[in-house]
Design a protein around this motif. Sequence first.
Motif, PDB file in Angstrom:
ATOM      1  N   GLU A  35       1.003  -1.198  -0.036  1.00 20.51           N
ATOM      2  CA  GLU A  35       0.135  -0.076  -0.036  1.00 20.51           C
ATOM      3  C   GLU A  35       0.678   1.348   0.062  1.00 20.51           C
ATOM      4  O   GLU A  35       0.718   2.206  -0.832  1.00 20.51           O
ATOM      5  CB  GLU A  35      -0.924   0.009   1.254  1.00 20.51           C
ATOM      6  CG  GLU A  35      -2.095   1.210   1.151  1.00 20.51           C
ATOM      7  CD  GLU A  35      -2.809   0.792   0.123  1.00 20.51           C
ATOM      8  OE1 GLU A  35      -3.337   1.790  -0.765  1.00 20.51           O
ATOM      9  OE2 GLU A  35      -3.289  -0.350  -0.177  1.00 20.51           O
ATOM     10  N   ARG A  36       2.080   1.230   0.663  1.00 18.51           N
ATOM     11  CA  ARG A  36       2.875   2.362   0.883  1.00 18.51           C
ATOM     12  C   ARG A  36       3.632   2.698  -0.556  1.00 18.51           C
ATOM     13  O   ARG A  36       3.806   3.819  -1.017  1.00 18.51           O
ATOM     14  CB  ARG A  36       3.933   2.305   1.982  1.00 18.51           C
ATOM     15  CG  ARG A  36       3.456   2.430   3.445  1.00 18.51           C
ATOM     16  CD  ARG A  36       4.244   2.820   4.217  1.00 18.51           C
ATOM     17  NE  ARG A  36       5.458   1.543   4.360  1.00 18.51           N
ATOM     18  CZ  ARG A  36       5.173   0.329   5.293  1.00 18.51           C
ATOM     19  NH1 ARG A  36       4.176   0.450   5.867  1.00 18.51           N
ATOM     20  NH2 ARG A  36       5.989  -0.475   5.263  1.00 18.51           N
ATOM     21  N   GLY A  85       1.057   4.042  -3.021  1.00 18.56           N
ATOM     22  CA  GLY A  85       0.988   5.528  -2.781  1.00 18.56           C
ATOM     23  C   GLY A  85       2.027   6.287  -3.021  1.00 18.56           C
ATOM     24  O   GLY A  85       1.961   7.638  -3.729  1.00 18.56           O
ATOM     25  N   LYS A 129       2.814   6.656  -6.807  1.00 18.18           N
ATOM     26  CA  LYS A 129       1.828   7.473  -7.463  1.00 18.18           C
ATOM     27  C   LYS A 129       2.055   8.886  -7.423  1.00 18.18           C
ATOM     28  O   LYS A 129       1.480   9.649  -8.173  1.00 18.18           O
ATOM     29  CB  LYS A 129       0.373   7.047  -7.016  1.00 18.18           C
ATOM     30  CG  LYS A 129      -0.161   5.774  -7.730  1.00 18.18           C
ATOM     31  CD  LYS A 129      -1.892   5.595  -7.421  1.00 18.18           C
ATOM     32  CE  LYS A 129      -2.475   4.605  -8.098  1.00 18.18           C
ATOM     33  NZ  LYS A 129      -3.765   4.256  -7.788  1.00 18.18           N
ATOM     34  N   GLN A 130       2.796   9.273  -6.425  1.00 18.36           N
ATOM     35  CA  GLN A 130       3.165  10.452  -6.247  1.00 18.36           C
ATOM     36  C   GLN A 130       4.445  10.870  -7.113  1.00 18.36           C
ATOM     37  O   GLN A 130       4.718  11.991  -7.587  1.00 18.36           O
ATOM     38  CB  GLN A 130       3.758  10.762  -4.795  1.00 18.36           C
ATOM     39  CG  GLN A 130       2.355  10.753  -3.970  1.00 18.36           C
ATOM     40  CD  GLN A 130       3.007  11.179  -2.455  1.00 18.36           C
ATOM     41  OE1 GLN A 130       3.984  10.827  -2.073  1.00 18.36           O
ATOM     42  NE2 GLN A 130       1.697  11.859  -1.764  1.00 18.36           N
TER      43      GLN A 130
END
Length: 284
Positions: A177-178, A181, A184-185
Amino acid sequence: MQESAIDREIKLLVLDIDGTIAGESNQIREPVKQAIKAVQAKGVQVAIATGRMYRSALRFHQDIGSQLPLIVYQGALIKDPTTQKVLRHLPVAKKIALQLLDYFEQPELRSLLSVHFYINDRLYVRQITPETEIYAQRSAIEPIPVGDLRLALTGDNGEDICPTKVLALSDDTDTIERLLGSLKQQYTPAELYLTKSVATFFEATNPWVNKGTAVRYLAEDILGLESGNVMAVGDNYNDVEMLEYAGVGVAMANSPFDVQAIAHWVAPSVEEDGVVAAIEKFIL
């Protein structure tokens, strides 16, 4: 459920594999096969769209007697098993693959991740980890350990090789999950398509690749259909674009709630043969 969904004239049914037509057994159960046969007997064509490798997905394609091209690697590869013709192949740029590898090999991540590069429908890994062994067994493929994955991205004559897909897997779902995230940045949707196919699989493909664009290509460019003629069934985040594109998008009860939220209808779980219920409701 949107009221118009049940009135659609479905001419193409697109099915995900894992968590949709195949559950814990890694097989398609007989009731699901019979429902698919009934659909085909009505003249509705059936296709598979999966994140799996081509060689891993082929037996499912054959199991349901599909006559259509097979959509694999989230749509990065579309290949016709009858003619062996590749209709579409959109790999990850070598430069991006190397950047991802640098990221995965940061000290705080390296020991947590098994990294997979898919090249020419073969699986290349740094080393065989327990996670890779489980993946390989379910996929019925033989991983190729190369130590440094950078070696897999250069051919014998020094030419650049681009992977069809990059995958990082970890039993630690928080790590995945990290990872999703953070990346995606770092990458815009125009640079890279990032998704999870299950909670433990982070996947990266060419920015033009997702199951939605692949199903659109199959439906409109190959079969001459419209989105309203398409029904799609899936169970995870990598199915979202496909469910959004289809005139009827069905999520399985075993899918995450935000995947269910975008669907026209939620079918029973894969272990309850939910695809059968969806087929009976919208096609038969």
